[in-house]
Design an enzyme around this catalytic site. Structure first.
Site, PDB file in Angstrom:
ATOM      1  N   ASP A  96       0.875  -1.180   0.000  1.00 51.15           N
ATOM      2  CA  ASP A  96       0.000   0.000   0.000  1.00 51.15           C
ATOM      3  C   ASP A  96       0.913   1.230   0.000  1.00 51.15           C
ATOM      4  O   ASP A  96       1.290   1.720   1.061  1.00 51.15           O
ATOM      5  CB  ASP A  96      -0.881   0.021   1.258  1.00 51.15           C
ATOM      6  CG  ASP A  96      -1.900  -1.103   1.291  1.00 51.15           C
ATOM      7  OD1 ASP A  96      -2.898  -0.995   0.575  1.00 51.15           O
ATOM      8  OD2 ASP A  96      -1.696  -2.076   2.043  1.00 51.15           O
ATOM      9  N   ARG A 104       4.547   3.097   3.138  1.00 47.84           N
ATOM     10  CA  ARG A 104       5.444   2.126   3.789  1.00 47.84           C
ATOM     11  C   ARG A 104       6.911   2.465   3.543  1.00 47.84           C
ATOM     12  O   ARG A 104       7.768   2.215   4.382  1.00 47.84           O
ATOM     13  CB  ARG A 104       5.167   0.704   3.274  1.00 47.84           C
ATOM     14  CG  ARG A 104       3.700   0.306   3.135  1.00 47.84           C
ATOM     15  CD  ARG A 104       2.873   0.526   4.359  1.00 47.84           C
ATOM     16  NE  ARG A 104       1.524  -0.011   4.195  1.00 47.84           N
ATOM     17  CZ  ARG A 104       0.496   0.334   4.956  1.00 47.84           C
ATOM     18  NH1 ARG A 104       0.660   1.227   5.922  1.00 47.84           N
ATOM     19  NH2 ARG A 104      -0.703  -0.203   4.763  1.00 47.84           N
ATOM     20  N   ARG A 169      -6.429  10.827   1.760  1.00 50.88           N
ATOM     21  CA  ARG A 169      -6.241   9.692   0.842  1.00 50.88           C
ATOM     22  C   ARG A 169      -7.048   9.835  -0.455  1.00 50.88           C
ATOM     23  O   ARG A 169      -6.838   9.061  -1.377  1.00 50.88           O
ATOM     24  CB  ARG A 169      -6.613   8.391   1.550  1.00 50.88           C
ATOM     25  CG  ARG A 169      -5.721   8.084   2.733  1.00 50.88           C
ATOM     26  CD  ARG A 169      -6.220   6.879   3.517  1.00 50.88           C
ATOM     27  NE  ARG A 169      -6.059   5.635   2.771  1.00 50.88           N
ATOM     28  CZ  ARG A 169      -6.584   4.477   3.158  1.00 50.88           C
ATOM     29  NH1 ARG A 169      -7.337   4.425   4.255  1.00 50.88           N
ATOM     30  NH2 ARG A 169      -6.379   3.398   2.437  1.00 50.88           N
ATOM     31  N   LYS A 199      -9.215   1.245  -5.253  1.00 50.77           N
ATOM     32  CA  LYS A 199      -9.865   0.911  -3.980  1.00 50.77           C
ATOM     33  C   LYS A 199     -10.621   2.137  -3.446  1.00 50.77           C
ATOM     34  O   LYS A 199     -10.306   3.264  -3.848  1.00 50.77           O
ATOM     35  CB  LYS A 199      -8.848   0.390  -2.961  1.00 50.77           C
ATOM     36  CG  LYS A 199      -7.750   1.367  -2.565  1.00 50.77           C
ATOM     37  CD  LYS A 199      -6.734   0.682  -1.668  1.00 50.77           C
ATOM     38  CE  LYS A 199      -5.705   1.648  -1.151  1.00 50.77           C
ATOM     39  NZ  LYS A 199      -4.650   1.009  -0.379  1.00 50.77           N
ATOM     40  N   HIS A 200     -11.646   1.959  -2.595  1.00 53.21           N
ATOM     41  CA  HIS A 200     -12.144   0.724  -1.978  1.00 53.21           C
ATOM     42  C   HIS A 200     -13.576   0.531  -2.469  1.00 53.21           C
ATOM     43  O   HIS A 200     -14.463   1.290  -2.063  1.00 53.21           O
ATOM     44  CB  HIS A 200     -12.138   0.825  -0.464  1.00 53.21           C
ATOM     45  CG  HIS A 200     -10.820   1.201   0.135  1.00 53.21           C
ATOM     46  ND1 HIS A 200     -10.372   2.511   0.204  1.00 53.21           N
ATOM     47  CD2 HIS A 200      -9.842   0.432   0.681  1.00 53.21           C
ATOM     48  CE1 HIS A 200      -9.185   2.533   0.805  1.00 53.21           C
ATOM     49  NE2 HIS A 200      -8.844   1.287   1.091  1.00 53.21           N
ATOM     50  N   HIS A 212     -11.478  -0.837  10.034  1.00 49.69           N
ATOM     51  CA  HIS A 212     -10.462  -1.554  10.806  1.00 49.69           C
ATOM     52  C   HIS A 212     -11.009  -1.895  12.195  1.00 49.69           C
ATOM     53  O   HIS A 212     -10.589  -2.872  12.818  1.00 49.69           O
ATOM     54  CB  HIS A 212      -9.198  -0.707  10.973  1.00 49.69           C
ATOM     55  CG  HIS A 212      -8.425  -0.518   9.713  1.00 49.69           C
ATOM     56  ND1 HIS A 212      -8.752   0.428   8.778  1.00 49.69           N
ATOM     57  CD2 HIS A 212      -7.344  -1.167   9.222  1.00 49.69           C
ATOM     58  CE1 HIS A 212      -7.896   0.372   7.777  1.00 49.69           C
ATOM     59  NE2 HIS A 212      -7.039  -0.590   8.010  1.00 49.69           N
ATOM     60  N   ASP A 283      -9.957  -6.221   0.802  1.00 44.98           N
ATOM     61  CA  ASP A 283      -9.233  -5.529   1.862  1.00 44.98           C
ATOM     62  C   ASP A 283      -8.946  -6.597   2.918  1.00 44.98           C
ATOM     63  O   ASP A 283      -9.408  -7.744   2.807  1.00 44.98           O
ATOM     64  CB  ASP A 283     -10.080  -4.384   2.408  1.00 44.98           C
ATOM     65  CG  ASP A 283      -9.242  -3.261   3.005  1.00 44.98           C
ATOM     66  OD1 ASP A 283      -8.044  -3.493   3.290  1.00 44.98           O
ATOM     67  OD2 ASP A 283      -9.767  -2.153   3.187  1.00 44.98           O
TER      68      ASP A 283
END
Length: 425
Positions: A96, A104, A169, A199-200, A212, A283
């Site tokens: 991601d 990351r 985002r 996504k999403h 989450h 996901d």
């Protein structure tokens, strides 16, 4: 015919490693391609390496915990290279890397600086999108990472959204602008052979909750226009793959199933209405929107029946770091054996996955080519297995013959020589 012969030898070599596992068959290979996992640390994990070698895993995902803190580029490259070399079928190595907060490969590790989609969206031209996307794509390609779970095509329709707008985002609240900028991101990735995943689906931008942590119900906030970026990108050929969201939307699924587990959403809308025939990723199946409300086996069954091709088990969420590959694999296999999931449904996903993986070599292919390759894979695997069994049988026969050999004392007729008695001397 020539390209089929080339494919034959490429696949022959790539599948040779599977033959060592006598319990693996073609169904196991296909199921393995539907599983994506994370690994625990910034090093090659022996258990993950074993699972990849056995064909039980078709994809892995990289998080910040997997980035070596020093000499990061070379060290991470060694990790991805080792996993890729161990895989009998080309491995999807995913990340991601949206930019900004969802990032990351941070600049503290020596990677190029990135900015949020929201920041790109505020720029007066598309140059910002192009520049940062090319920097990201070239970095991923150099590291051996071949799928980026980006761009986000959710709309910034709810400025208080705790997981999309809060982190910048989304490119914009306007669906046409989102599609335009997403296309530029995809173009830059394609230049470097990196696959992208929108996504999403079917839209997370209007949510008031974070999946989450639990269920996010967008029934009263979701708008039809949230589908438009997907439609525009699918129609123009810029949808390589699509990732689901776990949002609940009773306008789209009256039963209230999360998008990831909904055949109404995935098959009814994405496949039939929007005509998307590519790979659908989930996901993370270990997010609490799924785990708090659905049993492990139930969620897997619903996802596959709904139309998912690859399920993500990141092992990156607190309390979910247990090994799951053997468990997931056996659950799916058992469901197929019982007839709860048809083998034809597994074959559908396998064909889509292999069609997308064929692009990793830089070559496109038609569906009939893919069917030929699939048949070759299965036929070659069976032939190699038969060969291994025959070799074992020959070795056994050889050992038996060795034991039954005539001793040096025996004459050519097979009769033992009589020893002379002392009186005969």
């Amino acid at each position: 015919m020539k390209k089929y012969v080339c494919s034959f030898f490429l696949i022959f070599n790539s599948l040779a490693g599977i033959v060592n596992a006598q319990t693996v068959d073609s169904l196991d290979i296909k199921i393995g391609q539907m599983i994506l996992i994370g690994f625990p640390k910034a090093d090659v994990d022996p258990e993950v390496l074993r699972e990849i070698r056995q064909g039980k895993v078709g994809s892995i995902i990289i998080f910040e915990k997997n980035i070596p803190p020093t000499n990061s580029f070379v060290a991470l490259k060694k990790i991805t290279w080792t996993y890729q070399q161990a895989s009998p079928i080309p491995l999807f190595i995913c990340i991601d890397q949206e930019g900004g907060r969802v990032n990351r490969l941070k600049d503290k590790y020596g990677f190029p600086r990135s900015i949020t989609a929201a920041a790109m969206g505020k720029a007066p031209t598309l140059d910002s999108v192009r520049f940062y996307s090319e920097a990201t794509a070239s970095t991923l390609a150099g590291l051996g990472i071949n799928i980026n779970f980006a761009p986000v095509v959710d709309l910034a329709s709810n400025p208080d959204n705790p997981i999309i707008a809060k982190y910048g985002r989304a490119f914009s609240a306007n669906e046409d602008s989102v599609a335009l900028m997403a296309k530029e991101v995809i173009k830059q990735h394609r230049k470097y052979g990196v696959i992208t995943s929108l996504k999403h689906f079917p839209g997370h931008g209007s949510s008031k909750a974070d999946t989450h942590l639990g269920i996010a119900d967008v029934t009263n906030t979701w708008e039809e226009r949230e589908l438009k970026p997907y439609q525009l990108l699918i129609d123009s050929g810029y949808a390589d793959a699509i990732m689901t969201s776990h949002i609940v939307n009773k306008k789209l699924d009256p039963k209230g199933n999360p998008g990831t587990l909904s055949s109404d959403v995935l098959t009814g809308i994405l496949r039939k209405r929007l005509h998307f025939n590519g790979v659908i990723f989930t996901d993370d199946m270990q997010m609490q929107a799924i785990t708090k409300h659905f049993g492990f086996e139930q969620a897997i069954k619903m996802a596959i029946q709904g139309g998912v091709d690859i399920m993500t088990f990141s092992n990156n969420i607190a309390g979910s770091d247990q090994r799951t590959v053997d468990k997931v694999h056996s659950i799916i296999r058992s469901m197929v054996n019982k007839g709860e999931i048809s083998s034809a449904r597994i074959d559908e996903s396998f064909r889509r996955i292999m069609l997308l993986k064929k692009r990793l070599s830089g070559n496109s292919t038609e569906a009939n080519d893919m069917q030929t390759i699939e048949k070759l894979q299965i036929a070659l695997y069976k032939a190699e297995t038969d060969l291994a069994v025959t070799k074992q049988e020959l070795n056994t026969k050889s050992e038996e013959l060795e034991k039954a050999k005539v001793s040096p004392e025996d004459n050519s007729s097979g009769k033992k020589k009589k020893k002379k008695r002392k009186s005969d001397k």
